[in-house]
Design a protein around this motif. Structure first.
Motif, PDB file in Angstrom:
ATOM      1  N   UNK A 163      32.463 -19.886  -1.707  1.00  0.00           N
ATOM      2  CA  UNK A 163      33.699 -19.773  -2.466  1.00  0.00           C
ATOM      3  C   UNK A 163      33.554 -18.902  -3.711  1.00  0.00           C
ATOM      4  N   UNK A 164      32.500 -18.091  -3.736  1.00  0.00           N
ATOM      5  CA  UNK A 164      32.282 -17.156  -4.835  1.00  0.00           C
ATOM      6  C   UNK A 164      31.270 -16.104  -4.383  1.00  0.00           C
ATOM      7  N   UNK A 165      31.199 -14.999  -5.088  1.00  0.00           N
ATOM      8  CA  UNK A 165      30.161 -14.010  -4.819  1.00  0.00           C
ATOM      9  C   UNK A 165      28.854 -14.533  -5.400  1.00  0.00           C
ATOM     10  N   UNK A 166      27.930 -14.851  -4.522  1.00  0.00           N
ATOM     11  CA  UNK A 166      26.728 -15.591  -4.914  1.00  0.00           C
ATOM     12  C   UNK A 166      25.558 -14.706  -5.315  1.00  0.00           C
ATOM     13  N   UNK A 167      25.802 -13.449  -5.608  1.00  0.00           N
ATOM     14  CA  UNK A 167      24.724 -12.559  -6.053  1.00  0.00           C
ATOM     15  C   UNK A 167      24.299 -12.949  -7.461  1.00  0.00           C
ATOM     16  N   UNK A 168      23.111 -13.517  -7.595  1.00  0.00           N
ATOM     17  CA  UNK A 168      22.639 -13.881  -8.927  1.00  0.00           C
ATOM     18  C   UNK A 168      22.155 -12.671  -9.703  1.00  0.00           C
ATOM     19  N   UNK A 169      21.689 -11.663  -8.973  1.00  0.00           N
ATOM     20  CA  UNK A 169      21.178 -10.437  -9.595  1.00  0.00           C
ATOM     21  C   UNK A 169      21.338  -9.302  -8.596  1.00  0.00           C
ATOM     22  N   UNK A 170      21.171  -8.073  -9.083  1.00  0.00           N
ATOM     23  CA  UNK A 170      21.243  -6.887  -8.229  1.00  0.00           C
ATOM     24  C   UNK A 170      22.600  -6.765  -7.540  1.00  0.00           C
TER      25      UNK A 170
END
Length: 280
Positions: A163-170
């Motif tokens: 339910x969200x864009x889960x990119x923590x980095x990059x």
């Protein structure tokens, strides 16, 4: 007897070749320029691409800052600083504002950079399309055709799962309304700092033999959707336990005995300056 090196380790021909690749990368923002990555006296994965850029750009009057995950004193940062000082004797600093070249692993400093500075970001995986297209030949075609549906699809799959864009980095970015680029594994919190940055941003991947760049005052926008906009990490209601900062990227610290949670600035130099009253 101390071993003698050429200034900045490389021979002049190697430095010229790398600088030519840098100039091409600056001329085509976000485009990955192949280069003949040299062997370095540090293990691959320790930022050899970034080190090569720094050593090719450095001059006698430069002042260098090296950080790793926001810290000036990590093993990675200390090792790189030792290589730089052993081969150049240039001044090393922990102050962001005093540095002319900032080499960083996975962070953009909290203090705003200026036109006279270069920030070099170390990159493990420069190809933002690699997760869905393993062929280098095909990724080049996709970049040439500006076909980035796959990059959006990966973000869409995260939204469907979490339910969200889960990119923590990059988190991938679009540069100058043209190329999609991997910004190095900096946290999403730092992505907005790339947009219209006053400093020149150089990115180097030694193992992948790629150089790319973002010139000053270039538009850099994080990929998102109209109904699911890009958002950075939320530290609302939290502040650094040392300096009180609440508008910076914070590390969560858990006390092993009590289990209590506190927060502190990830950028150690910034935190120290606030504690000393040098910045507000």
């Amino acid at each position: 007897m101390k071993k003698k090196f050429n200034f900045a380790f490389f021979d002049e021909g190697s430095k010229r070749e790398i600088r030519r690749s840098i100039l091409k990368a600056i001329a085509i923002p976000g485009y990955q320029v192949p280069f003949a990555s040299r062997e370095m006296p540090v293990a691959r994965g320790w930022g050899t691409g970034g080190i090569q850029l720094t050593l090719s750009c450095i001059g006698q009057k430069d002042v260098v800052k090296v950080i790793d995950q926001g810290s000036d004193e990590s093993v990675n940062a200390i090792s790189i600083k030792k290589l730089i000082t052993d081969t150049t004797d240039v001044e090393i600093t922990t102050s962001t504002t005093d540095a002319t070249i900032i080499q960083s692993r996975h962070r953009v400093p909290e203090e705003e950079l200026n036109e006279n500075q270069i920030i070099v970001l170390q990159v493990p995986t420069p190809e933002p399309l690699r997760d869905y297209e393993p062929s280098e030949t095909k990724t080049k075609i996709l970049h040439g055709e500006k076909e980035y549906t796959g990059a959006k699809l990966l973000l869409f799959e995260q939204i469907m799962k979490y339910n969200t864009m889960a990119t923590g980095a990059d988190h991938p970015v679009e540069v100058n309304n043209r190329y999609v680029m991997a910004p190095s594994p900096i946290p999403k919190f730092d992505n907005p700092k790339l947009n219209e940055s006053k400093a020149t941003i150089l990115l180097g991947a030694g193992r992948e033999k790629k150089i790319y760049a973002v010139p000053p005052y270039t538009k850099v926008i994080s990929l998102d959707f109209e109904d699911v906009p890009f958002e950075v990490e939320n530290f609302k209601g939290k502040s650094c336990s040392h300096c009180g900062a609440s508008h910076v990227y914070l590390d969560e610290i858990i006390d092993q005995e009590s289990g209590s949670v506190s927060y502190q600035c990830n950028d150690t130099s910034y935190c120290l300056k606030r504690r000393n009253g040098e910045i507000q």
